[in-house]
Design a protein around this motif. Sequence first.
Motif, short mmCIF file in Angstrom:
data_model
loop_
_atom_site.label_atom_id
_atom_site.label_comp_id
_atom_site.label_asym_id
_atom_site.label_seq_id
_atom_site.Cartn_x
_atom_site.Cartn_y
_atom_site.Cartn_z
N MET A 261 59.34 47.61 35.41
CA MET A 261 58.16 46.81 35.73
C MET A 261 58.32 45.36 35.28
O MET A 261 58.94 45.08 34.25
N ASP A 262 57.74 44.45 36.05
CA ASP A 262 57.82 43.02 35.76
C ASP A 262 56.48 42.43 35.30
O ASP A 262 56.46 41.35 34.71
N LEU A 263 55.38 43.13 35.59
CA LEU A 263 54.06 42.61 35.24
C LEU A 263 53.09 43.79 35.13
O LEU A 263 53.08 44.67 36.00
N ALA A 264 52.31 43.82 34.05
CA ALA A 264 51.26 44.83 33.89
C ALA A 264 49.92 44.17 34.17
O ALA A 264 49.61 43.11 33.61
N VAL A 265 49.11 44.80 35.03
CA VAL A 265 47.89 44.16 35.52
C VAL A 265 46.68 45.07 35.35
O VAL A 265 46.75 46.27 35.65
N LEU A 266 45.58 44.50 34.86
CA LEU A 266 44.28 45.16 34.89
C LEU A 266 43.32 44.26 35.66
O LEU A 266 43.22 43.08 35.35
N THR A 267 42.64 44.83 36.65
CA THR A 267 41.68 44.05 37.43
C THR A 267 40.27 44.61 37.25
O THR A 267 39.44 44.54 38.16
N SER A 268 40.00 45.14 36.08
CA SER A 268 38.73 45.83 35.82
C SER A 268 37.54 44.87 35.82
O SER A 268 37.68 43.68 35.54
N TYR A 269 36.38 45.45 36.10
CA TYR A 269 35.12 44.72 35.99
C TYR A 269 34.52 44.87 34.59
O TYR A 269 33.66 44.08 34.19
N SER A 270 34.96 45.88 33.86
CA SER A 270 34.51 46.08 32.48
C SER A 270 35.60 46.84 31.72
O SER A 270 36.16 47.80 32.23
N GLU A 271 35.90 46.39 30.52
CA GLU A 271 36.84 47.06 29.63
C GLU A 271 36.40 46.78 28.20
O GLU A 271 35.61 45.87 27.94
N SER A 272 36.94 47.54 27.27
CA SER A 272 36.73 47.23 25.87
C SER A 272 37.88 46.33 25.41
O SER A 272 37.90 45.14 25.69
N SER A 289 45.30 40.05 33.24
CA SER A 289 44.05 40.80 33.15
C SER A 289 42.89 39.95 33.63
O SER A 289 42.90 38.72 33.50
N THR A 290 41.88 40.62 34.17
CA THR A 290 40.62 39.94 34.39
C THR A 290 39.98 39.66 33.02
O THR A 290 40.34 40.29 32.01
N ASP A 291 39.05 38.75 32.98
CA ASP A 291 38.47 38.27 31.72
C ASP A 291 37.41 39.23 31.21
O ASP A 291 36.23 38.91 31.09
#
Length: 366
Positions: A261-272, A289-291
Amino acid sequence: MKVLHINAGLEKGGGLFHIVNLLTEAKLEKRDFELLTLAEGPVSSAAVSKGIKTTVLKTKSRYDLTSLKKLIDYINDNNFDIVHTHGPRANLYLSLIHKKIKAKWVITVHSDPTKDFEGRGLVGFIFTQLNVHALRKADGILAITKNFANLLTQKLKLNPEKIHVIYNGIFFHTGAQIPAKYEHPYFNIINVARCEKIKGQDLLIKALKDLHDSHIRLHIAGDGSELENLKQLASDLNVANQVTFHGFVSHDELGSLYQKMDLAVLTSYSESFPLVLLEAADNLIPLLSTDVGDIKKMIPSPDYGFVSPIGDLEMIKEQILKASLMSASELREMAKKEKKYLEHNFSVREQLATVLDAYGEIENAK
């Protein structure tokens, strides 16, 4: 201080690793912590494999309330000082018996309690109300981010004096313990998350479509109610050949995936405070990651990774494109810098120290 952690036992994601990592560190430090799960499942199996003292209550069904007497007796007969619940089901059980136990009751809020049952209609509404009721009754609450602490006080009107902010941590590995990366022909992106609307994986699939770059490949590791819809979306947008759906993967299988893998991505609308990003960083993979949550504590500047506004497809595309155009050495240096920063600030040892401080304050509170 004698502490019992309680979980339903069926957790497979970040919650599992939060509990097991914390109890593993407690065991290493010879703390008197143990685990009780309501049912056999991934949590008890993982805990036993780490040598953690584990009891399974063996409830007969998801909401088998006939086990409450057994749970009361177990807590009181073993003289626990703190009972620490993780997850709505465990929270519900303790809300029903907390007046009958001697121990102080602590809850960790792993996710936004107003969104845990989103999209599940009347049943979801009822479960949400039961969980919020439990939060109001607990002696102390550990919020995984400052954002969650603010939500609990401002939106749910919980007592701020009961809330303590902690941050997730993991066991970081040395360079020699990290498997070597595989040579591969594509720019591989990995998203490790349940396939649910709140995780925003549809944004990644739409980004692939708009980028028009067959060199970029997306790997989604997770199962859930949106899995088939996401597969259909990839097909409808004619990018199915660029997306691999791995379904649920074990921790070992995930380690193998990280090797290419070259990039790990989270596009969540809510996370802790997402453990999956800490683990990707440990494997020297740059992060996007999303903010969400307190993500800017994890990715403090563009030198350490990529942050996009929540739900912003254009910015997600822009960040993916920017990463894909960086050289391998540039990405490697970014990943090294990020890991060094995270090792210093977000180890499990730091997490346990913060939790112990919170326990002390909760025990001494009137």
